[in-house]
Design an enzyme around this catalytic site. Structure first.
Site, short mmCIF file in Angstrom:
data_model
loop_
_atom_site.label_atom_id
_atom_site.label_comp_id
_atom_site.label_asym_id
_atom_site.label_seq_id
_atom_site.Cartn_x
_atom_site.Cartn_y
_atom_site.Cartn_z
CD GLU A 85 15.98 38.68 58.68
OE1 GLU A 85 16.28 38.45 59.86
OE2 GLU A 85 14.88 38.37 58.20
CD1 TRP A 101 9.62 40.62 67.47
CD2 TRP A 101 8.81 41.96 65.88
NE1 TRP A 101 10.68 41.06 66.72
CE2 TRP A 101 10.21 41.90 65.74
CE3 TRP A 101 8.09 42.77 64.99
CZ2 TRP A 101 10.92 42.59 64.74
CZ3 TRP A 101 8.78 43.45 63.99
CH2 TRP A 101 10.17 43.36 63.88
CB SER A 127 2.87 35.26 51.80
OG SER A 127 4.16 35.66 52.21
N GLY A 171 11.26 32.70 63.61
CA GLY A 171 12.01 33.77 64.26
C GLY A 171 13.40 33.87 63.66
NE ARG A 181 3.99 30.56 57.98
CZ ARG A 181 4.96 31.30 57.43
NH1 ARG A 181 4.71 32.03 56.35
NH2 ARG A 181 6.15 31.36 57.98
CE LYS A 207 7.93 32.78 74.03
NZ LYS A 207 7.99 34.24 73.87
N PRO A 208 3.87 33.14 72.15
CG PRO A 208 2.27 34.73 72.84
CD PRO A 208 2.81 33.35 73.16
CD GLU A 213 8.85 28.51 57.45
OE1 GLU A 213 9.58 29.26 56.78
OE2 GLU A 213 8.23 27.56 56.96
CG LEU A 214 15.26 29.52 61.01
CD1 LEU A 214 16.57 28.76 61.09
CD2 LEU A 214 14.69 29.76 62.39
CB CYS A 248 11.15 36.42 57.17
SG CYS A 248 9.53 35.79 56.72
P1 NAP Z 1 13.40 36.07 67.70
O1 NAP Z 1 14.08 37.04 68.55
O2 NAP Z 1 14.16 34.90 67.21
O3 NAP Z 1 12.12 35.60 68.53
C1 NAP Z 1 11.17 34.74 67.99
C2 NAP Z 1 10.43 34.03 69.10
O4 NAP Z 1 11.35 33.21 69.82
C3 NAP Z 1 9.80 34.95 70.13
O5 NAP Z 1 8.60 34.37 70.59
C4 NAP Z 1 10.84 34.94 71.24
O6 NAP Z 1 10.30 35.22 72.51
C5 NAP Z 1 11.27 33.50 71.20
N1 NAP Z 1 12.58 33.24 71.79
C6 NAP Z 1 13.65 34.06 71.86
N2 NAP Z 1 14.67 33.41 72.46
C7 NAP Z 1 14.23 32.17 72.78
C8 NAP Z 1 14.80 31.03 73.43
N3 NAP Z 1 16.06 31.04 73.85
N4 NAP Z 1 14.04 29.93 73.61
C9 NAP Z 1 12.77 29.89 73.18
N5 NAP Z 1 12.17 30.94 72.54
C10 NAP Z 1 12.90 32.05 72.35
O7 NAP Z 1 12.78 36.72 66.40
P2 NAP Z 1 11.89 38.04 66.30
O8 NAP Z 1 12.80 39.19 66.51
O9 NAP Z 1 10.68 37.91 67.15
O10 NAP Z 1 11.41 37.95 64.79
C11 NAP Z 1 12.14 38.43 63.74
C12 NAP Z 1 12.84 37.30 63.02
O11 NAP Z 1 11.88 36.33 62.60
C13 NAP Z 1 13.53 37.73 61.75
O12 NAP Z 1 14.79 37.12 61.66
C14 NAP Z 1 12.62 37.22 60.65
O13 NAP Z 1 13.26 37.00 59.42
C15 NAP Z 1 12.12 35.97 61.24
N6 NAP Z 1 10.87 35.56 60.59
C16 NAP Z 1 10.91 34.49 59.76
C17 NAP Z 1 9.76 34.08 59.10
C18 NAP Z 1 9.78 32.91 58.18
O14 NAP Z 1 8.71 32.41 57.87
N7 NAP Z 1 10.92 32.42 57.74
C19 NAP Z 1 8.57 34.79 59.30
C20 NAP Z 1 8.57 35.88 60.15
C21 NAP Z 1 9.73 36.25 60.79
P3 NAP Z 1 10.52 36.68 73.20
O15 NAP Z 1 9.86 37.65 72.31
O16 NAP Z 1 9.86 36.50 74.50
O17 NAP Z 1 11.99 36.85 73.29
#
Ligand code: NAP
Length: 485
Positions: free
Chosen positions: A389, A158, A449, A236, A167, A182-183, A258-259, A292
């Site tokens: 984080e 998000w 970036s 994520g 990207r 899948k957003p 990308e975590l 991130c």
């Molecule tokens: P998240 O909770 O891991 O969710 C990311 C995506 O995964 C969302 O679309 C989420 O859907 C989906 N998801 C969650 N559980 C899933 C499952 N069991 N199976 C399949 N998909 C699943 O992360 P977030 O809170 O949205 O984003 C923040 C994180 O992203 C931070 O840790 C940040 O560092 C990281 N991030 C990393 C980068 C990079 O390039 N390294 C860039 C940006 C962000 P739902 O929303 O429907 O749960």
């Protein structure tokens, strides 16, 4: 379709499957919340496992045609997508502000960054090179061609609802793959608007399918369980990334991850302090700290630590906080109440261990999910926010004495996405950059970036790279043909 949320922008609320907009198979929906008011702004189709199957069918039906489309044609479509997004940058920025909360300037910056992935991969689409060499034995030639890897599942977070989608979509389409996006459930509208934009740019039906869903686990498993799907690209949290890697392992699906990050920001005594403060503000406050790449830990050398902390606190304390839609505000709300609770807990833990609050230090009461820009001084080792984080507008500062100590502190984490170094001594800067365990380093820069550069992490921050030339290679397989002539 939402007609009154953002003037002049098509914002669908259904699923995009095979070029058609349709409600969820079971007609279920979920709400999208404005983080600045906590009010509902839209209701979106909640994709089911059956819808996930329809997405794979649509992506499979379009795959051969898209892979066979001339690279120049794929390039032209991506270029049109860049133009369309650029023409509507203000509308896209407003949409991002509405569902994500970030300040308008950050949202506009994101839209420009997001559009650049379409332009960069429009340019890369016609430059997917192979190799031809003579075998060491001289008996034949070794010919290597790069082919599209196949259907890709793209899962986005998000915090950058536009840029994390483009990207992935840009290089996948350039390489000739069809995709299912899948957003994140907190921010599905930007992804849906991008789906509409790509259709307008000329992307054929089924090449890009968009599947918002609150059932992310079952939907993800259904898609990754289908043997026709050959690629997973996930951005994520490390925790979800780990669990998806386990699921992808069943079909041995190529996975790019990308975590999470825990970026150290090192400031040496010999740094240009004004430049370091400028960089610190960008590295910490881009997206209100919800990035991130956000500087998570500031390490300042003893000779400048006090002055750096004081001046950082002055700058952070001067930021105007409020709804991002008001362009005068520099910092918007966090994405939801859980984010505010987590940041509050991390700051509380550091303070209980002896850190002192130089500015801010708490949530802002009232509507929405606001947290005051905060600087913490003298943060003791063991504080949770040095290990996790923060994902909010909080800058913890720790003092160090020697270069070796700074490197050891910076590397003392399971994460390795990005590090920042400020020093006036270029030899030291390069030496330290090489010693840092991260996929990227900002050397006298607070922003790394760039669509033209390989973005990604080492250790538990990820696998693979996005952007640059490498970003497209991730959506291809090498085929080696031993040729005798
Ligand atoms: P998240 O909770 O891991 O969710 C990311 C995506 O995964 C969302 O679309 C989420 O859907 C989906 N998801 C969650 N559980 C899933 C499952 N069991 N199976 C399949 N998909 C699943 O992360 P977030 O809170 O949205 O984003 C923040 C994180 O992203 C931070 O840790 C940040 O560092 C990281 N991030 C990393 C980068 C990079 O390039 N390294 C860039 C940006 C962000 P739902 O929303 O429907 O749960």
């Amino acid at each position: 379709m939402l007609t009154d949320l953002v003037t002049g922008l098509e914002v669908p609320t259904d699923l995009l499957i095979g070029g058609r907009w349709s409600p969820a198979d079971d007609a279920s929906t979920f709400d999208v919340i404005d983080p600045a008011t906590a009010g509902v702004i839209a209701t979106v189709a909640n994709g089911t496992v059956a819808d996930a199957g329809r997405c794979v069918d649509a992506a499979a039906a379009a795959a051969a045609g898209w892979a066979a489309t001339a690279p120049r044609e794929r390039s032209s479509i991506l270029r049109r997508a860049f133009d369309l997004m650029t023409d509507r940058e203000e509308q896209f920025a407003e949409l991002i502000v509405r569902e994500n909360g970030k300040a308008f300037a950050d949202a506009l910056g994101e839209v420009r960054y997001a559009a650049e992935f379409f332009r960069w991969y429009a340019e890369e689409a016609v430059r997917l090179h192979g190799e031809l060499t003579t075998a060491p034995s001289g008996s034949n030639r070794i010919m290597v061609v790069r082919q599209p890897i196949g259907i890709a599942l793209l899962i986005t977070p998000w915090n950058f609802p536009a840029a994390m989608a483009t990207r992935k979509i840009g290089p996948a389409l350039a390489a000739g793959c069809t995709v299912i996006l899948k957003p994140a459930s907190d921010t599905p509208l930007t992804a849906l608007a991008i789906g509409a934009l790509l259709a307008q740019a000329g992307v054929p039906d089924g090449v890009v399918n968009v599947l918002p869903s609150r059932r992310s686990g079952p939907v993800g498993e259904a898609i990754l369980g289908d043997p026709r799907v050959r690629k997973l690209s996930f951005t994520g949290s490390t925790e979800v990334g780990r669990s998806l890697l386990r699921v992808a392992a069943e079909q041995v699906i190529s996975s790019s991850m990308e975590l999470g990050g825990n970026a150290p920001f090192l400031v040496f005594d010999d740094a240009d302090l004004e430049a370091a403060l400028d960089g610190a503000m960008v590295a910490k406050m881009r997206n209100g700290g919800e990035a991130c790449t956000a500087a998570n830990r500031f390490y300042a050398q003893a000779g400048i630590a006090e002055e750096f902390t004081e001046r950082l606190a002055q700058r952070m304390g001067a930021l105007t906080v409020g709804p991002g839609i008001d362009r005068a505000n520099a910092v918007g709300p966090l994405v939801n109440q859980a984010a505010v609770d987590k940041v509050s807990e991390l700051v509380g833990d550091a303070v209980s261990r002896g850190a002192t609050v130089s500015t801010g230090g708490g949530a802002i009461t009232g509507d929405g999910y606001f947290y005051a820009p905060t600087v913490l001084a003298g943060v003791p080792a063991g504080s949770q926010l040095l290990d996790e984080e923060i994902f909010g507008p909080v800058a913890p500062v720790v003092t160090f004495e020697t270069e070796a100590e700074a490197i050891a502190l910076a590397n003392s984490t399971e994460f390795g996405l990005v590090s920042y170094v400020y020093t006036g001594d270029l030899a030291r800067g390069l030496r330290v950059s090489e010693a840092l365990e991260s996929g990227m380093v900002g050397l006298n820069r607070g922003l790394v970036s760039d669509p033209a550069a390989p973005f990604g992490g080492v250790k538990q921050s990820g696998l693979g790279r996005e952007g640059g030339h490498e970003g497209m290679v991730e959506y291809t397989e090498s085929k080696y043909i031993a040729v005798a002539w």
